[in-house]
Scaffold this motif. Structure first.
Motif, short mmCIF file in Angstrom:
data_model
loop_
_atom_site.label_atom_id
_atom_site.label_comp_id
_atom_site.label_asym_id
_atom_site.label_seq_id
_atom_site.Cartn_x
_atom_site.Cartn_y
_atom_site.Cartn_z
N ALA A 11 -14.47 52.39 44.66
CA ALA A 11 -15.66 52.28 45.08
C ALA A 11 -15.25 50.58 45.87
CB ALA A 11 -16.28 51.62 43.81
N THR A 12 -15.87 50.28 46.99
CA THR A 12 -15.62 48.74 47.61
C THR A 12 -16.48 48.04 47.71
OG1 THR A 12 -16.48 50.08 49.49
CG2 THR A 12 -13.57 50.11 49.48
N PRO A 13 -16.83 46.72 48.11
CA PRO A 13 -18.28 45.80 47.39
C PRO A 13 -19.09 46.62 48.37
CG PRO A 13 -15.47 44.48 48.14
CD PRO A 13 -15.44 46.10 48.29
N LEU A 18 -15.79 39.08 46.98
CA LEU A 18 -15.24 38.84 45.91
C LEU A 18 -15.35 39.83 44.39
CD1 LEU A 18 -15.86 35.06 45.60
CD2 LEU A 18 -13.86 36.32 46.11
N ASP A 19 -16.19 41.15 44.70
CA ASP A 19 -16.68 41.59 43.54
C ASP A 19 -15.44 43.26 44.17
OD1 ASP A 19 -18.29 40.80 43.33
OD2 ASP A 19 -20.23 41.59 44.39
N ALA A 20 -14.71 43.18 44.56
CA ALA A 20 -13.19 44.02 44.68
C ALA A 20 -12.00 43.65 43.63
CB ALA A 20 -12.11 43.81 45.94
N SER A 21 -12.23 44.67 42.94
CA SER A 21 -11.70 45.20 41.66
C SER A 21 -9.70 44.78 42.39
CB SER A 21 -11.77 46.07 41.05
OG SER A 21 -11.23 47.19 41.41
N VAL A 22 -8.73 44.46 41.23
CA VAL A 22 -7.89 44.30 41.16
C VAL A 22 -7.40 45.54 40.91
CG1 VAL A 22 -5.72 43.83 40.18
CG2 VAL A 22 -7.53 42.42 39.85
N ASP A 87 -18.14 52.68 53.40
CA ASP A 87 -18.31 51.54 53.88
C ASP A 87 -18.89 50.01 53.10
OD1 ASP A 87 -18.19 52.41 56.52
OD2 ASP A 87 -20.12 52.13 57.15
N ALA A 88 -19.57 50.47 51.83
CA ALA A 88 -20.12 49.88 50.84
C ALA A 88 -19.91 50.62 49.36
CB ALA A 88 -21.10 49.45 50.96
N GLY A 89 -20.09 50.07 48.27
CA GLY A 89 -20.20 51.45 46.48
C GLY A 89 -19.20 52.63 47.16
N MET A 90 -19.60 53.50 45.60
CA MET A 90 -18.71 54.66 45.61
C MET A 90 -18.76 55.43 46.46
SD MET A 90 -16.68 55.88 43.77
CE MET A 90 -17.24 54.63 42.00
N PRO A 91 -17.52 55.78 47.36
CA PRO A 91 -17.53 57.50 47.88
C PRO A 91 -18.43 58.67 47.42
CG PRO A 91 -15.86 55.99 48.34
CD PRO A 91 -16.39 55.69 46.91
N VAL A 113 -11.18 58.05 40.62
CA VAL A 113 -12.55 57.39 39.95
C VAL A 113 -11.27 55.51 39.91
CG1 VAL A 113 -14.24 56.94 41.17
CG2 VAL A 113 -13.58 59.31 40.70
N ILE A 114 -11.29 55.25 41.08
CA ILE A 114 -11.14 53.44 41.24
C ILE A 114 -13.64 53.05 40.59
CG2 ILE A 114 -10.75 51.43 41.50
CD1 ILE A 114 -8.50 52.21 42.89
N PRO A 115 -13.88 52.18 39.50
CA PRO A 115 -15.36 52.33 40.19
C PRO A 115 -15.18 50.71 40.45
CG PRO A 115 -14.03 51.84 37.75
CD PRO A 115 -12.77 52.36 38.29
N GLY A 116 -16.57 50.40 40.67
CA GLY A 116 -16.61 49.19 40.94
C GLY A 116 -18.27 48.80 41.11
N PRO A 117 -18.12 47.83 42.10
CA PRO A 117 -20.45 47.93 42.46
C PRO A 117 -20.89 48.92 42.98
CG PRO A 117 -18.43 46.31 43.60
CD PRO A 117 -17.51 47.53 43.39
#
Length: 280
Positions: A11-13, A18-22, A87-91, A113-117
């Motif tokens: 998942a991308t911002p 700044l919401d990107a995970s490590v 582009d944004a969010g979860m594939p 999966v790498i979770p995120g925004p």
């Protein structure tokens, strides 16, 4: 750390880098092959995060997803670390990636999966509309007739509904929702989530339609619509189901108790007595 021969969805911002995970940042650096929905957007994200990619970058979007999924499988077969970003969010969720996941799992490769925004969850949380049960409906059809037909089966949906929409179609979609669900149905429009000009507009569908028609709607749009109010049923409405369950072997009293549960104004004894009188 990315594993060789593993397909990773990241998942991308959805707006604010700044919401990107490590984990996302490290994975971008470690991947042998990055499949990106838009390589230019990926370049901007990488620049904003100040990370360096060393792997190959492959354009991977809805128009070439079918043909390029094979390239991803070939890379996995040789032990490469393959990363999919959109582009944004979860594939996969209203974005490319599903073909690759299905093909990879069928071929025996591991998918992680790498979770995120999430635009869905962000809009839902900020909407002020009940979040305990919800359904994600994606993008409504573009044409008026098909859009109205898609909304028809959702009129009685009691769960909160979340939709994506293009800014240029937002006014038409809200008008169609107001016609299908009723102008007084509570809703919220979230735009530019996590960005500088983030805005959450709340109101009825009638009010939001007027807002969208009188405003230049810009940015990424998420529409949250409250579910329908439960329809109150009477003992007369429920008695046939009680008798049907009794005919299938359930005790009449147990069936009446089960069906009366959660129904305002209907008691199990009333329902039982009515069913008993109908049974003769």
């Amino acid at each position: 750390m990315l594993e060789p021969g593993v397909l990773t969805l990241a998942a991308t911002p959805i707006g604010n880098p700044l919401d990107a995970s490590v984990r996302l940042m490290r994975s971008l650096e470690q991947a042998d092959l990055i499949a990106a929905e838009d390589t230019r957007r990926l370049a901007r994200l990488v620049s904003a995060l100040e990370v360096e990619t060393t792997g190959r970058i492959l354009s991977y979007h809805e128009h070439n997803e079918a043909e390029r999924t094979g390239v991803l499988l070939e890379a996995l077969a040789t032990g490469e670390r393959v990363l999919i970003v959109t582009d944004a969010g979860m594939p996969v969720v209203s974005d490319p990636g599903f073909r690759a996941v299905r093909a990879a799992t069928e071929a025996g490769f591991t998918v992680t999966v790498i979770p995120g925004p999430s635009a869905v969850l962000t809009a839902l949380a900020a909407s002020g509309i009940a979040p305990d049960r919800f359904t994600f409906e994606g993008f409504p059809p573009r044409r008026d007739g098909r859009r109205a037909a898609a909304f028809g089966p959702l009129v009685a949906e009691q769960r909160t509904m979340v939709f994506f929409e293009s800014p240029r179609r937002t006014a038409a979609t809200l008008a169609s929702m107001a016609e299908s669900f009723g102008e007084q149905r509570t809703a919220a429009v979230a735009r530019e989530l996590t960005k500088t000009y983030e805005e959450i507009v709340r109101g009825t569908l009638g009010e939001l339609t007027q807002w969208a028609e009188s405003t230049e709607v810009l940015g990424e749009i998420v529409i949250v619509v409250a579910g329908a109010e439960p329809v109150a049923l009477s003992a007369e409405d429920l008695v046939d189901e009680v008798l049907a369950r009794a005919a299938d072997g359930e005790r009449l009293k147990d069936a009446a108790k089960a069906l009366a549960k959660g129904q305002d104004g209907v008691t199990s004894s009333e329902l039982y007595d009515l069913a008993l009188s109908r049974k003769g």
